[in-house]
Design a protein around this motif. Structure first.
Motif, PDB file in Angstrom:
ATOM      1  N   VAL A 286       0.854  -1.193   0.000  1.00  0.00           N
ATOM      2  CA  VAL A 286       0.000   0.000   0.000  1.00  0.00           C
ATOM      3  C   VAL A 286       0.888   1.241   0.000  1.00  0.00           C
ATOM      4  O   VAL A 286       1.523   1.556   1.009  1.00  0.00           O
ATOM      5  CB  VAL A 286      -0.936   0.018   1.224  1.00  0.00           C
ATOM      6  CG1 VAL A 286      -1.847   1.240   1.173  1.00  0.00           C
ATOM      7  CG2 VAL A 286      -1.776  -1.254   1.276  1.00  0.00           C
ATOM      8  N   THR A 287       0.914   1.946  -1.101  1.00  0.00           N
ATOM      9  CA  THR A 287       1.775   3.122  -1.235  1.00  0.00           C
ATOM     10  C   THR A 287       1.003   4.425  -1.322  1.00  0.00           C
ATOM     11  O   THR A 287       1.603   5.500  -1.341  1.00  0.00           O
ATOM     12  CB  THR A 287       2.670   2.988  -2.477  1.00  0.00           C
ATOM     13  OG1 THR A 287       1.841   2.832  -3.636  1.00  0.00           O
ATOM     14  CG2 THR A 287       3.599   1.791  -2.347  1.00  0.00           C
ATOM     15  N   ASP A 288      -0.335   4.354  -1.399  1.00  0.00           N
ATOM     16  CA  ASP A 288      -1.144   5.565  -1.390  1.00  0.00           C
ATOM     17  C   ASP A 288      -2.323   5.366  -0.451  1.00  0.00           C
ATOM     18  O   ASP A 288      -2.434   4.323   0.223  1.00  0.00           O
ATOM     19  CB  ASP A 288      -1.602   5.935  -2.801  1.00  0.00           C
ATOM     20  CG  ASP A 288      -2.572   4.915  -3.406  1.00  0.00           C
ATOM     21  OD1 ASP A 288      -2.840   3.875  -2.760  1.00  0.00           O
ATOM     22  OD2 ASP A 288      -3.059   5.149  -4.518  1.00  0.00           O
ATOM     23  N   ASP A 289      -3.220   6.362  -0.365  1.00  0.00           N
ATOM     24  CA  ASP A 289      -4.368   6.244   0.534  1.00  0.00           C
ATOM     25  C   ASP A 289      -5.660   6.227  -0.281  1.00  0.00           C
ATOM     26  O   ASP A 289      -5.646   6.141  -1.519  1.00  0.00           O
ATOM     27  CB  ASP A 289      -4.355   7.362   1.582  1.00  0.00           C
ATOM     28  CG  ASP A 289      -4.795   8.718   1.029  1.00  0.00           C
ATOM     29  OD1 ASP A 289      -4.855   8.887  -0.215  1.00  0.00           O
ATOM     30  OD2 ASP A 289      -5.084   9.613   1.848  1.00  0.00           O
ATOM     31  N   PHE A 290      -6.774   6.311   0.413  1.00  0.00           N
ATOM     32  CA  PHE A 290      -8.089   6.261  -0.234  1.00  0.00           C
ATOM     33  C   PHE A 290      -8.223   7.319  -1.320  1.00  0.00           C
ATOM     34  O   PHE A 290      -8.844   7.096  -2.365  1.00  0.00           O
ATOM     35  CB  PHE A 290      -9.177   6.445   0.830  1.00  0.00           C
ATOM     36  CG  PHE A 290     -10.566   6.589   0.287  1.00  0.00           C
ATOM     37  CD1 PHE A 290     -11.311   5.478  -0.067  1.00  0.00           C
ATOM     38  CD2 PHE A 290     -11.141   7.851   0.132  1.00  0.00           C
ATOM     39  CE1 PHE A 290     -12.593   5.610  -0.576  1.00  0.00           C
ATOM     40  CE2 PHE A 290     -12.427   7.994  -0.372  1.00  0.00           C
ATOM     41  CZ  PHE A 290     -13.145   6.872  -0.723  1.00  0.00           C
ATOM     42  N   ASP A 291      -7.654   8.492  -1.084  1.00  0.00           N
ATOM     43  CA  ASP A 291      -7.753   9.601  -2.032  1.00  0.00           C
ATOM     44  C   ASP A 291      -6.656   9.590  -3.093  1.00  0.00           C
ATOM     45  O   ASP A 291      -6.582  10.512  -3.909  1.00  0.00           O
ATOM     46  CB  ASP A 291      -7.696  10.931  -1.276  1.00  0.00           C
ATOM     47  CG  ASP A 291      -8.824  11.065  -0.274  1.00  0.00           C
ATOM     48  OD1 ASP A 291      -9.990  10.936  -0.672  1.00  0.00           O
ATOM     49  OD2 ASP A 291      -8.531  11.283   0.925  1.00  0.00           O
ATOM     50  N   GLY A 292      -5.786   8.576  -3.060  1.00  0.00           N
ATOM     51  CA  GLY A 292      -4.694   8.522  -4.009  1.00  0.00           C
ATOM     52  C   GLY A 292      -3.477   9.324  -3.600  1.00  0.00           C
ATOM     53  O   GLY A 292      -2.525   9.468  -4.378  1.00  0.00           O
ATOM     54  N   GLU A 293      -3.488   9.852  -2.363  1.00  0.00           N
ATOM     55  CA  GLU A 293      -2.338  10.603  -1.871  1.00  0.00           C
ATOM     56  C   GLU A 293      -1.264   9.642  -1.388  1.00  0.00           C
ATOM     57  O   GLU A 293      -1.560   8.573  -0.835  1.00  0.00           O
ATOM     58  CB  GLU A 293      -2.764  11.529  -0.728  1.00  0.00           C
ATOM     59  CG  GLU A 293      -3.797  12.568  -1.171  1.00  0.00           C
ATOM     60  CD  GLU A 293      -4.358  13.339   0.001  1.00  0.00           C
ATOM     61  OE1 GLU A 293      -4.041  12.985   1.166  1.00  0.00           O
ATOM     62  OE2 GLU A 293      -5.139  14.286  -0.234  1.00  0.00           O
ATOM     63  N   ALA A 294      -0.002  10.015  -1.592  1.00  0.00           N
ATOM     64  CA  ALA A 294       1.111   9.126  -1.261  1.00  0.00           C
ATOM     65  C   ALA A 294       1.184   8.875   0.238  1.00  0.00           C
ATOM     66  O   ALA A 294       0.978   9.780   1.056  1.00  0.00           O
ATOM     67  CB  ALA A 294       2.424   9.737  -1.749  1.00  0.00           C
ATOM     68  N   ARG A 295       1.502   7.645   0.599  1.00  0.00           N
ATOM     69  CA  ARG A 295       1.744   7.289   1.992  1.00  0.00           C
ATOM     70  C   ARG A 295       3.143   7.737   2.411  1.00  0.00           C
ATOM     71  O   ARG A 295       4.075   7.745   1.591  1.00  0.00           O
ATOM     72  CB  ARG A 295       1.647   5.772   2.178  1.00  0.00           C
ATOM     73  CG  ARG A 295       0.257   5.199   2.008  1.00  0.00           C
ATOM     74  CD  ARG A 295      -0.555   5.346   3.255  1.00  0.00           C
ATOM     75  NE  ARG A 295      -1.918   4.855   3.082  1.00  0.00           N
ATOM     76  CZ  ARG A 295      -2.886   5.022   3.972  1.00  0.00           C
ATOM     77  NH1 ARG A 295      -2.623   5.676   5.094  1.00  0.00           N
ATOM     78  NH2 ARG A 295      -4.096   4.564   3.747  1.00  0.00           N
TER      79      ARG A 295
END
Length: 457
Positions: A286-295
């Motif tokens: 998992v490299t991003d979040d629900f909104d597509g923002e980078a982790r």
């Protein structure tokens, strides 16, 4: 980019499905950016069997509204993708499923889906889904909002007889008054499950985590929360009332929390709780979040939302720590301890703590110190005379963190009711100026306050 409108009919029959396939070998099909209204199912895709799984199925970016029975139904598929779909319904059917997957194999993906306003039953259900040690199934970065504040019950994410599955970075919010059959996360007869960086929250009653015997689970870096439920979780036949009991019972979740995630609303599951910020564990899948923002690659946030605290100055009383129901305390004057928490982005250096005892205002306590964001301090804010023989109520709250207006008053206040002092020594029953008017009153004091030593009447 199609709009498909079905019958608004109270039927679970697959003949009312909007997209339908069964029994044949349909491979490499993509269903992208469609709007599906009503019908019994949105997608009903049933493969030909375990010996010849369908492959290459992608269901992405679709809006599914008002289905009666299931939003997405997939059976006998190899590594399908269900990504970025929005599912909502007003169905009165108690057996509704948002996403139902059975006999899904290998490294399938169920990610970035938004399931909301689901009044009943299961958000995501996976049955007999199998991966391998190298090709694990992934359920991640989903928002699931279920329940309508009534006795409707069910499971947010439910894995039954599954193996080699990763459940990462999901936000679940169950709002039900049913305390016995409501679960944010549920697993039975499953093995090799990894459950990390999730928020499993019951906004009313219910258990955050329910595991039956026969399942093997590694669980950590989660937020497990129930607002008013009697038990936080259930592990192999035993309930756990709170996080400490859960950790002792399960030997899991050493780095987990049990806090209100501070969802924006019942259906908007973006979070504000500072404890979730930068406290997850890095996960390569998992490299991003629900909104597509980078982790954050080193310190990701717990849950589906990667965020930064937006309130600079915010404090609250997490708990009235002492006296407490679980530990008998003597009658008379006792110190009142509270746990102060800094929920703002700035370091907390000053705050005023107001409090009441049995409804009567007490002298405020002006705290000074230096608390980092998310840090806590246990302080004595005053004393109270706990007379034996009746329950005492305490309420404490914060104002003016760092001398500034508190823009988030939802986390300011904590209260405890019916604190009874424990008994020790000799007490009189009846007569002139008794300690207790009758035996019933004495028994009530014993049951509520406990004993600190030998008691005689």
């Amino acid at each position: 980019n199609n709009e498909i409108i079905g019958y608004n009919i109270g039927s679970t029959g697959s003949n009312y499905a909007l997209v339908f396939s069964t029994g044949s070998q349909d491979n490499n099909n993509s269903y992208l950016d469609n709007r599906l209204l009503e019908g019994s199912y949105g997608f009903y895709l049933y493969g030909s069997g375990s010996a010849s799984l369908e492959s290459g199925t992608v269901i992405q970016g679709n809006s599914l509204e008002g289905q009666y029975y299931m939003g997405i139904y997939l059976v006998y598929h190899n590594a399908p993708w269900m990504i970025g779909n929005e599912i909502s319904t007003d169905s009165p059917y108690s057996g509704f499923y948002g996403i139902y997957g059975e006999y899904l194999q290998n490294n399938f993906k169920i990610t970035h889906n938004y399931l909301h306003d689901l009044p009943w039953n299961n958000g995501i259900y996976l049955g007999s889904c199998s991966g391998t040690s190298l090709l694990r199934g992934l359920t991640a970065n989903n928002f699931l909002s279920l329940g309508n504040g009534t006795g409707n019950d069910g499971q947010g994410i439910y894995l039954a007889s599954c193996n080699f599955q990763d459940v990462f970075h999901n936000n679940v919010n169950w709002n039900s008054t049913d305390d016995n059959n409501t679960y944010a996360f549920f697993t039975s007869s499953s093995s090799n499950l990894a459950v990390k960086n999730n928020v499993f929250a019951c906004a009313n009653k219910g258990r955050a985590f329910y595991k039956t015997s026969g399942s093997s689970v590694t669980s950590n870096f989660n937020d497990l929360f129930t607002a008013t439920g009697a038990n936080l979780g259930y592990w192999d036949g035993t309930n756990a009332a709170d996080l400490a009991a859960w950790q002792a019972l399960s030997s899991q979740d050493a780095n987990s929390f049990s806090v209100d995630p501070g969802y924006t609303s019942a259906s908007d599951l973006h979070v504000s709780e500072v404890d979730l910020n930068n406290t997850g564990t890095p996960l390569a899948a998992v490299t991003d979040d629900f909104d597509g923002e980078a982790r954050d690659a080193a310190t990701p946030d717990i849950g589906a939302d990667e965020f930064s605290p937006i309130v600079l100055d915010d404090a609250g009383i997490v708990e009235i720590y002492s006296p407490r129901h679980s530990t008998p305390f003597p009658a008379g004057v006792n110190p009142v301890e509270v746990i102060l928490k800094n929920s703002g982005a700035n370091a907390l250096t000053t705050v005023t703590i107001g409090w009441r005892a049995n409804g009567l205002p007490q002298a405020p306590f002006n705290w000074t110190g230096n608390l980092a964001s998310g840090a806590r301090d246990t302080i004595v804010m005053g004393t109270h005379n706990f007379t034996a023989g009746f329950g005492h109520d305490l309420t404490a709250w914060t104002t003016l963190p760092n001398g500034m207006a508190d823009n988030n008053d939802n986390n300011d206040t904590s209260e405890v009711e019916e604190l009874w002092a424990g008994l020790i020594g000799t007490y009189t029953l009846g007569g002139a100026f008794p300690d207790f008017t009758n035996f019933t009153a004495a028994a009530n004091a014993l049951n509520n306050g406990g004993v600190l030593g030998a008691v005689r009447f």
